[in-house]
Design a protein around this motif. Structure first.
Motif, PDB file in Angstrom:
ATOM      1  N   TYR A 172      42.381 146.489  27.377  1.00  0.00           N
ATOM      2  CA  TYR A 172      42.555 145.129  27.891  1.00  0.00           C
ATOM      3  C   TYR A 172      43.478 144.386  26.918  1.00  0.00           C
ATOM      4  O   TYR A 172      43.056 144.043  25.810  1.00  0.00           O
ATOM      5  N   PRO A 173      44.724 144.176  27.281  1.00  0.00           N
ATOM      6  CA  PRO A 173      45.673 143.517  26.352  1.00  0.00           C
ATOM      7  C   PRO A 173      45.261 142.058  26.116  1.00  0.00           C
ATOM      8  O   PRO A 173      45.088 141.285  27.062  1.00  0.00           O
ATOM      9  N   ILE A 174      45.119 141.712  24.853  1.00  0.00           N
ATOM     10  CA  ILE A 174      44.644 140.368  24.513  1.00  0.00           C
ATOM     11  C   ILE A 174      45.629 139.305  24.998  1.00  0.00           C
ATOM     12  O   ILE A 174      45.222 138.219  25.405  1.00  0.00           O
ATOM     13  N   TYR A 229      49.247 137.521  20.162  1.00  0.00           N
ATOM     14  CA  TYR A 229      48.198 138.419  19.680  1.00  0.00           C
ATOM     15  C   TYR A 229      48.765 139.810  19.402  1.00  0.00           C
ATOM     16  O   TYR A 229      48.731 140.698  20.237  1.00  0.00           O
ATOM     17  N   VAL A 232      45.011 145.116  21.664  1.00  0.00           N
ATOM     18  CA  VAL A 232      44.242 145.406  22.870  1.00  0.00           C
ATOM     19  C   VAL A 232      42.774 145.524  22.486  1.00  0.00           C
ATOM     20  O   VAL A 232      42.424 145.872  21.361  1.00  0.00           O
ATOM     21  N   ALA A 275      44.390 147.361  31.961  1.00  0.00           N
ATOM     22  CA  ALA A 275      44.337 146.187  32.843  1.00  0.00           C
ATOM     23  C   ALA A 275      45.662 145.456  32.713  1.00  0.00           C
ATOM     24  O   ALA A 275      46.070 145.089  31.607  1.00  0.00           O
ATOM     25  N   MET A 285      39.094 146.349  18.670  1.00  0.00           N
ATOM     26  CA  MET A 285      40.426 145.794  18.816  1.00  0.00           C
ATOM     27  C   MET A 285      41.375 146.556  17.906  1.00  0.00           C
ATOM     28  O   MET A 285      41.097 146.767  16.732  1.00  0.00           O
ATOM     29  N   THR A 286      42.487 146.965  18.483  1.00  0.00           N
ATOM     30  CA  THR A 286      43.498 147.659  17.708  1.00  0.00           C
ATOM     31  C   THR A 286      44.840 147.355  18.352  1.00  0.00           C
ATOM     32  O   THR A 286      44.917 146.571  19.295  1.00  0.00           O
TER      33      THR A 286
END
Lengths: 97, 210
Positions: free
Chosen positions: A71-73, B59, A59, B50, B34-35
């Motif tokens: 925001y989930p990739i 991912y 995320v 979201a 990013m994690t």
């Protein structure tokens, strides 16, 4: 106002490294077949217990004025999905990757 | 990307308008990182998410299986500096400087999370080191959570380091957008500037990320 609220459609600007000292702007247009993508300005926002994400999913996380949002990739991938126009902690932000 | 209001063209990675009416304008950036979901939720239990339909499944933390391909970088004032994930895997706490700012780059090998924090706290510059798998500052021996930047034990317990704006990127993309970057070895720069070889490619799909 434009600094605070931008609605984006997609182009992928690229910089050439032909001359490392001088930036050359060579944008690559995507989505040619579909025309311009509509900016994403509305989408569901849910609490953590409704996210339905697996622990190892990546995320992009941000905290604005004490408010955290992920925001989930895996939901931001694809030319029409890579920019979310959002509001968080009283600020208008664009989440992109 | 392009804004609907002026049709200016923007660079994702620079946050800068590259062409059009707003050319040269740079958007304000917020600290973000990013994690994996497990870490983010643990550090931010009140977080919102979201929720859109999935457009990919790939991912996950396994995405970073070739750490030498990735960097975390900071840019500003016409300067840029980056730290390669391969080096951070070996040295997960790096006390460093960027411009006139003292910062620490931290790396969590399990989740492949790279973060940057200011080392200046209440006018004191702290120096961090790893001790018994914890992050400790030399000046007060306080123990810090490296993912939140919060002191969890010792004299500074409850204090929090200020996160800095940094970006995780493919090293190749970072060097393309910041050709004068510092922080990378000559070999890392050459590798980043070389044409992508097939053995380095990601398995499928969109390979320009993150």
């Amino acid at each position: 106002m434009w600094q605070r609220l931008l609605a984006f459609s997609l182009l992928f600007p690229c910089l050439s490294t032909a001359d490392a000292q001088e930036r050359e702007f060579n944008p690559v247009k995507v989505g040619r077949l579909f025309g311009r993508f509509q900016p994403i300005t509305e989408f569901p926002i849910v609490p953590a217990n409704k996210a339905e994400l697996e622990p190892n999913e990546l995320v992009l996380g941000v905290v604005v004025n004490g408010k955290a949002r992920a925001y989930p990739i895996n939901m931001l991938t694809g030319p029409s999905r890579e920019i979310l126009n959002d509001q968080l902690g009283g600020a208008a932000i664009a989440a992109t990757w | 990307m392009m804004d609907s209001e002026t049709k200016s063209l923007w660079s994702h990675l620079l946050g800068e308008a590259m062409d059009g009416e707003l050319k040269g304008t740079v958007l304000e950036s917020y600290p973000s990182h990013m994690t994996d979901w497990a870490n983010w939720r643990a550090e931010n239990p009140e977080t919102t998410v979201a929720k859109l339909s999935r457009t990919s499944q790939r991912y996950r933390t396994e995405f970073y299986r070739n750490p030498s391909q990735f960097v975390v970088g900071i840019a500003g004032g016409g300067m840029a500096k980056a730290w390669n994930f391969q080096q951070l895997t070996k040295t997960p706490i790096v006390n460093d400087q960027f411009s006139d700012q003292s910062l620490v780059v931290v790396f969590d090998s399990k989740s492949k999370t790279a973060l940057t924090f200011s080392r200046t706290l209440d006018d004191q510059v702290l120096t961090f080191e790893e001790k018994d798998k914890a992050m400790v500052d030399r000046e007060t021996r306080s123990v810090w959570n490296r993912l939140s930047g919060k002191a969890i034990d010792g004299p500074l317990k409850g204090k929090r380091l200020a996160p800095m704006v940094s970006i995780v990127s493919f090293s190749k993309a970072w060097v393309t957008f910041h050709p004068n970057t510092t922080g990378l070895t000559k070999a890392e720069l050459e590798e980043s500037r070389a044409p992508r070889r097939s053995r380095n490619r990601q398995p499928r799909g969109d390979d320009k990320k993150p």
